[in-house]
Design an enzyme around this catalytic site. Structure first.
Site, mmCIF file in Angstrom:
data_model
loop_
_atom_site.group_PDB
_atom_site.id
_atom_site.type_symbol
_atom_site.label_atom_id
_atom_site.label_comp_id
_atom_site.label_asym_id
_atom_site.label_seq_id
_atom_site.Cartn_x
_atom_site.Cartn_y
_atom_site.Cartn_z
ATOM 1 N N GLY A 60 64.430 48.999 -49.496
ATOM 2 C CA GLY A 60 64.710 50.099 -48.341
ATOM 3 C C GLY A 60 64.120 51.388 -48.809
ATOM 4 O O GLY A 60 63.793 51.514 -49.549
ATOM 5 N N ASP B 247 68.195 47.517 -57.478
ATOM 6 C CA ASP B 247 68.364 46.712 -58.476
ATOM 7 C C ASP B 247 67.566 45.133 -58.302
ATOM 8 O O ASP B 247 67.197 44.761 -59.411
ATOM 9 C CB ASP B 247 70.025 46.466 -58.606
ATOM 10 C CG ASP B 247 70.643 45.968 -57.217
ATOM 11 O OD1 ASP B 247 69.969 46.093 -56.413
ATOM 12 O OD2 ASP B 247 71.833 45.681 -57.343
ATOM 13 N N ASP C 127 72.313 54.567 -52.459
ATOM 14 C CA ASP C 127 73.385 54.669 -52.785
ATOM 15 C C ASP C 127 74.095 54.982 -54.030
ATOM 16 O O ASP C 127 75.285 55.072 -54.228
ATOM 17 C CB ASP C 127 74.156 53.077 -52.609
ATOM 18 C CG ASP C 127 74.015 52.547 -50.928
ATOM 19 O OD1 ASP C 127 73.676 53.315 -50.154
ATOM 20 O OD2 ASP C 127 73.803 51.081 -50.831
ATOM 21 N N ARG D 114 76.749 50.352 -49.153
ATOM 22 C CA ARG D 114 77.065 48.928 -48.938
ATOM 23 C C ARG D 114 78.046 48.466 -49.959
ATOM 24 O O ARG D 114 79.003 47.771 -49.558
ATOM 25 C CB ARG D 114 75.725 47.857 -49.273
ATOM 26 C CG ARG D 114 75.930 46.469 -49.174
ATOM 27 C CD ARG D 114 74.659 45.804 -49.409
ATOM 28 N NE ARG D 114 73.588 46.314 -48.634
ATOM 29 C CZ ARG D 114 73.290 45.516 -47.483
ATOM 30 N NH1 ARG D 114 74.106 44.645 -46.771
ATOM 31 N NH2 ARG D 114 72.214 46.149 -46.645
ATOM 32 N N ILE E 287 69.103 59.714 -42.340
ATOM 33 C CA ILE E 287 69.261 60.200 -43.524
ATOM 34 C C ILE E 287 68.309 59.579 -44.479
ATOM 35 O O ILE E 287 67.462 60.460 -45.209
ATOM 36 C CB ILE E 287 70.614 59.837 -44.015
ATOM 37 C CG1 ILE E 287 71.768 60.698 -43.602
ATOM 38 C CG2 ILE E 287 70.547 60.136 -45.765
ATOM 39 C CD1 ILE E 287 73.194 60.476 -43.701
#
Length: 539
Positions: A149, A238, A268, A313, A426
């Site tokens: 992303g 990751d 995140d 998430r 964002i």
């Protein structure tokens, strides 16, 4: 088993190999009082590498419980590699620097809060330029790929890798791989020069494009080999770093002189070991706009409620830090902290209490919060995206409707609720000033590491010092908010919200966390005991 080069400096002076009939094998290197071990059984207690590949950790142990989790080096599997004069010694930009190069024995401690009787604990190799490099400038053919992303700062990292290679090491051949991992074998490449990337840090997104999935190890490494690429810079989260680990292992298996460097990317902030991921500060800053809008809307009408859904998430770091920064939030909901809606101490009761006190309320929630409640009330089959991430339902819309239904049914008070979802706004913005500086340090540290011959590593700050971290430490787990930690307590004291936990839940949580708080290393002490046992058996 092949003898794996594992030592705190570049080479080991004495090496003894021990083999037994039960296939237990290890290599013991002794130098300057350090013992370095390569052993499948020892390594597997911390890094379950069987899931992602067969590479064994490089572990160096020293006095007073010192452990260095080292990263692979090209010299580990390619013998007699020539070294070259580092061009930084002649670079005018470095002429005023007192110490050009990082000492080979420099390492960075993972934990810095210790007791006087604590072991020294786990360390990582310090990032930075080395006196000798393993690539000549004209020899380098680098490539950069972005996967997963979007995140603020991607273009800055791309820019600084290109400029760092060119300005510091005189490298002129850098390729951009389009469209993520599948771009290695199905897309065109872009030639990247300092002129091409000059202004890209002012834009959001990535100029290279990105995608999820598409990882075919054999095709990717074939493409790397066919194109003559010898430095690969992989930017991603990751899942992407898992892919990078497998690519490194295949390159090592083929015996190619190719350095693989990862730059961790996740908005995140859920990547472990490192202090934080790039783009996180920008995300928290941008989230303030949505929270402020929700506060204005809710404050402007009687019994107004503003609900803001932010990214997160599995980890609620953005929601937590945005709440602490705002001071306008009355309730923060994150995946790590379960909550319930109805009954004494539930969310509905707290909303009613807050509205009676203040006349308005702002709720901030991470996208992964309350998913178990949503699944209970709606039949929904578990699905995953191409990266293997669980596809989440829109918990923001669901909880907004639940709140409306509750107050409409109870008829205790009328409410007006506004739901704001700034998620993709964002992550699509350019990085702010602090993230731009951070991205520069990450990119330059990765370049220094690859030029020095290190490979199979991710770069990132550990306690404020940039370090080279083995892939397996980055991909073994996710970083999550610890709700029994002081930072979450600070949030609760800021919002005055209930914890939504029973005393029994808190006691059980603290029991789970207790071993981590007692050890310097953050994990069980079985590894150190295993090392001591192996060394004593070998000697």
């Amino acid at each position: 088993m092949d003898s794996i080069h594992c030592c705190s400096s570049v080479s080991a002076i004495n090496s003894r190999s021990f083999d037994s009939s039960n296939s237990k094998s290890l290599t013991l290197n002794l130098r300057n009082g350090f013992a370095s071990i390569s052993n499948p059984k020892v390594g597997s207690s911390r890094a379950p590498m069987g899931t992602f590949g067969n590479a064994q950790p490089k572990i160096v142990t020293g006095d007073a419980g010192y452990v260095l989790e080292d990263v692979p080096h090209l010299a580990d599997y390619i013998p007699d590699l020539p070294t070259y004069h580092n061009p930084l010694q002649d670079n005018p930009a470095y002429s005023v620097v007192k110490q050009y190069f990082v000492n080979d024995d420099d390492s960075v401690a993972q934990k810095i809060v210790v007791h006087k009787s604590s072991p020294r604990g786990t360390h990582f190799r310090r990032a930075g330029p080395r006196q000798k490099v393993y690539f000549e400038s004209d020899e380098v053919h680098a490539c950069i790929v972005t996967c997963g992303g979007l995140c603020p700062g991607l273009n800055t990292v791309i820019r600084e890798i290109v400029c760092g290679l060119n300005y510091m090491y005189g490298v002129n051949r850098v390729l951009g791989i389009s469209g993520g991992y599948r771009g290695f074998y199905s897309r065109n490449t872009t030639s990247l020069t300092p002129k091409v990337v000059n202004d890209i840090h002012k834009r959001g997104g990535t100029i290279l494009g990105t995608s999820r999935g598409g990882h075919d190890t054999s095709k990717i490494v074939d493409s790397i080999q066919d194109r003559g690429i010898n430095q690969v810079y992989i930017i991603g989260g990751d899942g992407t770093q898992k892919g990078a680990s497998v690519i490194f292992e295949e390159i090592q298996r083929r015996g190619l002189k190719v350095a693989v460097a990862g730059i961790p990317k996740t908005i995140d902030n859920d990547i472990p070991v490192i202090d934080k991921s790039f783009g996180f500060d920008t995300a928290v800053e941008e989230a303030q706009r949505a929270i402020n809008a929700a506060h204005v809307e809710s404050e402007s009408i009687e019994n107004g409620i503003g609900v803001v859904k932010l990214m997160g998430r599995y980890s609620g770091f953005i929601a937590m830090h945005a709440t602490l920064a705002s001071r306008d939030v009355d309730c923060c909901l994150i995946p790590e902290s379960p909550f319930y809606l109805e009954g004494p101490g539930g969310l509905f009761e707290y909303i009613e209490k807050r509205l009676k006190e203040n006349g308005h309320m702002v709720i901030v929630m991470a996208e992964g919060a309350g998913q178990e409640l949503l699944s209970e009330s709606m039949s929904y089959a578990d699905r995953q995206d191409a990266s293997g991430n669980k596809l989440l339902q829109d918990v923001g819309l669901w909880i907004s409707q639940k709140i409306r239904d509750h107050f409409s049914t109870s008829k205790r008070m009328g409410i007006t609720l506004k739901y704001i979802d700034p998620t993709y706004m964002i992550r699509a913005v350019p990085s702010n000033a602090s993230d731009n500086v951070y991205c520069t340090l990450l990119a330059q540290s990765a370049v220094h590491g690859a030029m020095a011959g290190y490979t199979g590593f991710t770069v990132g700050p550990v306690n404020g010092r940039h370090s080279y971290i083995p892939f397996y430490r980055i991909i073994e787990r996710q970083n999550k908010v610890v709700i029994t930690d002081r930072m979450w307590a600070r949030l609760l004291s800021s919002t005055n919200q209930p914890s939504f936990l029973s005393p029994k839940d808190i006691i059980e949580d603290k029991k789970e966390e207790a071993p981590q708080s007692q050890l310097l290393n953050g994990e069980s002490g079985r590894d150190d005991e295993a090392f001591e046992k192996v060394i004593s058996n070998a000697c």
